[in-house]
Design a protein around this motif. Sequence first.
Motif: not given
Length: 433
Positions: A47-50, A104-105, A144-149
């Motif tokens: 999962p390189f995109d994640v 996001g973390t 719910a985070s807009p930037t989480s993978a």
Amino acid sequence: MIFFELFIVLLAIWLGARLGGIGIGFAGGSGVLILTLFCGMKPGVIPFDVIEIIMAVIAALAAMQVAGGMDYLVNLAERLLRRPPRYVTFLAPLVTYVMTLLAGTGHTAFSTLPVIAEVAKEQGVRPSRPLSIAVVASQIAITASPTSAAVVFFATLLEPRGVSYIALLAVAIPSTMVGIFLAALLTNFLGKELKDDEVYQARLAKGEVSLRGTSVFTAKPGAKKSVLLFLIGIVAVVFYATATSESVGLIASPVLPRNEAIVVFMLTIATLISLTCKVDSGEILSASTFKSGMSACICVMGVAWLGDTFVKTHLNDIQAVAGNMLQTYPWLLALVLFFAATLLYSQAATTKALMPAALLLGVSPLTAIASFAAVSALFVLPTYPTLLAAVEMDDTGSTRIGKYVFNHSFIIPGVVAIALSVLFGFIFGGLVL
């Protein structure tokens, strides 16, 4: 043969849990080795995109931390918690939820846990109450985070099915916030009052309980600027993802796909923070957020690769067994995600490993979105870093792990929060979608 291969998968996950931390990624890779070389399975997709999204967001976050932005946010959180301190059980999860939502973390919770513990002690509140729900809130907020993978990857699965990135957030944010708040109401009554707790009284008598009190905070010169730049990056990510969404269509043929755009925006923000806040880029490599983020990349790579290898090989069998069941009882997806997350120890890895298969089985987007919060069941096994940190930071002994492993302070708040988030996910999803 499938049961032997499943045994290999579970054995690898168990071994990774024993190793702890980055070890679960190592063990996941070892599991792929056995499944491919000895069982003849075709390796799944790494999962390189994640991973690239995690790396880019963590890079910007670590730059902000070195610039003093993280300390500045923690100071704001402390001031909020101390203003009406008797409500710490309700404010603590709000603080960790918002910080995770922005960053996001969930590892941002580390910096606020000592403050939560101290404020609770000062008010005679059992620290296990705010600490437990705060840790759970930091985990659920990932969904719910807009930037989480996890959210970004899930959004790419939903858009071909007519659900936009903004629609996903419009369901995930309110459902998880309401679920966590109601769980906090229950958590406020769990356990004995601090003054009646035998463990606390014993520690108090031995002089093992101390109060830190308030401290004077001096912000670094670039602290506020780094936070502002990071927030601008988040707004840019949300705006671009919305503008390129097929349902909105402001940018019909985007040059940058959404995943690559997030990476570009976050790396640009890291550059601006480093330049304008005079950050030594060498220090970023030593930042705690950078270390934990890179560890998460290895964990996601190993475990998600292992899960994808097994699921893709037996997808037809899984469809035959589980397809009709999920159609009849859609809420079972939440249970599957819950128990998978318990073992996989990552929202992104669980989403990557199971959500594509669930949607291929015919699960509706509404069911998938409503069940999404269940990928945050990282609290079940009492070995997750933020959970262990909360136990260590509570010197009253009220936040503890029982001798039966699962009877710890986080299990009831966590199960209730996820169950309520899933329930409200179906309710809000029915209104939005």
